[in-house]
Design an enzyme around this catalytic site. Structure first.
Site, PDB file in Angstrom:
ATOM      1  N   GLY A  29      21.058   7.520  -8.382  1.00 26.40           N
ATOM      2  CA  GLY A  29      21.439   6.832  -9.614  1.00 26.40           C
ATOM      3  C   GLY A  29      22.230   5.573  -9.345  1.00 26.40           C
ATOM      4  N   ALA A  30      22.976   5.108 -10.383  1.00 23.49           N
ATOM      5  CA  ALA A  30      23.644   3.800 -10.338  1.00 23.49           C
ATOM      6  C   ALA A  30      22.609   2.764  -9.885  1.00 23.49           C
ATOM      7  CB  ALA A  30      24.878   3.814  -9.432  1.00 23.49           C
ATOM      8  N   HIS A  32      19.872  -0.208  -9.326  1.00 21.13           N
ATOM      9  CA  HIS A  32      19.898  -1.673  -9.319  1.00 21.13           C
ATOM     10  C   HIS A  32      18.490  -2.153  -8.987  1.00 21.13           C
ATOM     11  CE1 HIS A  32      19.901  -1.132  -5.003  1.00 21.13           C
ATOM     12  NE2 HIS A  32      20.994  -0.386  -5.088  1.00 21.13           N
ATOM     13  N   HIS A  35      16.413  -0.394  -6.284  1.00 20.25           N
ATOM     14  CA  HIS A  35      15.732   0.856  -6.692  1.00 20.25           C
ATOM     15  C   HIS A  35      14.488   0.528  -7.516  1.00 20.25           C
ATOM     16  CE1 HIS A  35      19.991   2.518  -6.405  1.00 20.25           C
ATOM     17  NE2 HIS A  35      19.320   3.326  -5.615  1.00 20.25           N
ATOM     18  N   GLN A  59      25.857  15.403   1.257  1.00 18.90           N
ATOM     19  CA  GLN A  59      25.794  14.272   2.184  1.00 18.90           C
ATOM     20  C   GLN A  59      27.069  13.439   2.195  1.00 18.90           C
ATOM     21  OE1 GLN A  59      22.352  12.529  -0.052  1.00 18.90           O
ATOM     22  NE2 GLN A  59      23.239  10.584   0.570  1.00 18.90           N
ATOM     23  N   GLY A 147      14.658   2.755   0.771  1.00 15.39           N
ATOM     24  CA  GLY A 147      15.057   1.374   1.060  1.00 15.39           C
ATOM     25  C   GLY A 147      15.409   1.211   2.531  1.00 15.39           C
ATOM     26  N   SER A 186      24.414   0.511  -4.742  1.00 18.03           N
ATOM     27  CA  SER A 186      25.141   1.101  -5.871  1.00 18.03           C
ATOM     28  C   SER A 186      26.642   0.918  -5.702  1.00 18.03           C
ATOM     29  CB  SER A 186      24.828   2.590  -5.971  1.00 18.03           C
ATOM     30  OG  SER A 186      23.441   2.766  -6.076  1.00 18.03           O
TER      31      SER A 186
END
Ligand code: PAF
Length: 285
Positions: A29-30, A32, A35, A59, A147, A186
């Site tokens: 999430g968060a 940008h 993503h 993690q 990524g 993020s």
């Protein structure tokens, strides 16, 4: 797009879509633009795409980092609506859906466990492997996008897939950068504004290395990169290593570079309390 919160509903949605190949973009999430470019590539290549949004507790080796990790579910869904189709699925599980019981699996990744991020974030990649293998079991994707900013994570996931015999194709996407070169992350939104204004220095220093490698050896390049970033004030470099993208063996001298391999200058920087990572490819000399 459909939003589901349980494994059962996700499986039902995928079954009723009856489409393949299934594309998958795991996220915390968060979201940008980095993503969104993963999701767009997935939708171009697959008739149905699952995006997961799950802040994976296993993690995080630092409790505060987990607590402060940005969570923006409403704006994430808004952004996804702009790139996902009606038939695509957003999976937003609670912890107990992913870990109905404690995950005690211990993954081993050889040299990948002994360099760079692994040395600074003990247990981090084990947690990544736990969640990614669990998500792969749930979603059963044919292709999954990650990524390249998370350079070591990508190598770990390729190794995980090899070790587990999973047939999913792993696709790495280029880093998407802000106008000043800062790699999108993020965590950027957590940066102190003064440090954010100067943070383009990281990419600038990494890019210098790609030119310096023609006439300089690795110790001089490392010294330049670290000095340039730290002299800007407020930044502290945890490591800068030049390594290949498969085994991630840090080089001591450029004579160790082999033709046919790809090498990257990889960095972790503390900007105040926020930890940033980035990498830039270097030509083989
Ligand atoms: O890169 C990330 O956002 C996370 O490490 C991942 C792959 C979604 C696993 O939690």
């Amino acid at each position: 797009m459909e939003t589901v919160r349980t494994v059962r509903k996700l499986r039902t949605a995928l079954r009723s879509a009856k489409l393949s190949p299934v594309g998958f973009v795991p996220t915390m999430g968060a979201l940008h633009k980095g993503h969104l470019s993963l999701v767009s590539n997935a939708t171009e290549s697959c008739p149905v795409v699952v995006v997961s949004i799950f802040v994976n507790p296993t993690q995080f080796n630092d409790r505060n980092d987990l607590k402060n990790y940005p969570r923006t579910p409403e704006s994430d869904l808004d952004l996804l609506r702009g790139v996902m189709r009606e038939r695509d699925i957003v999976f937003m599980p609670e912890d107990k859906e992913i870990y109905p019981e404690e995950d005690s699996r211990d993954f081993r990744f050889g040299n990948l466990d002994n360099v760079m991020e692994a040395l600074h974030r003990p247990g981090h990649f084990n947690g990544v492997a736990q969640v990614v293998s669990r998500l792969f079991d749930i979603v059963k994707p044919d292709k999954a996008w990650f990524g390249q900013k998370d350079f070591q994570q990508l190598a770990v996931i390729r190794e995980l897939v090899k070790q587990t015999g999973n047939k999913v194709e792993i696709i790495g996407n280029p880093i998407i950068r802000e106008d000043d070169g800062l790699a999108m992350s993020s965590r950027n939104r957590l940066l102190d504004p003064e440090l954010r204004a100067k943070a383009g220095i990281i990419y600038s220093a990494l890019s210098d290395a790609a030119i310096m490698i023609m006439d300089n050896d690795i110790p001089a390049i490392r010294e330049h990169v670290i000095k340039k970033i730290e002299n800007a004030g407020g930044f502290s470099v945890e490591y800068y290593e030049i390594a290949d993208d498969i085994e991630l063996k840090p080089l001591h001298t450029k004579n160790e570079m082999e033709r046919g391999k790809r090498y990257y200058g990889c960095i972790a920087v503390k900007a105040g309390n926020i930890r940033l990572i980035d990498n830039v490819e270097l030509p083989v000399m």
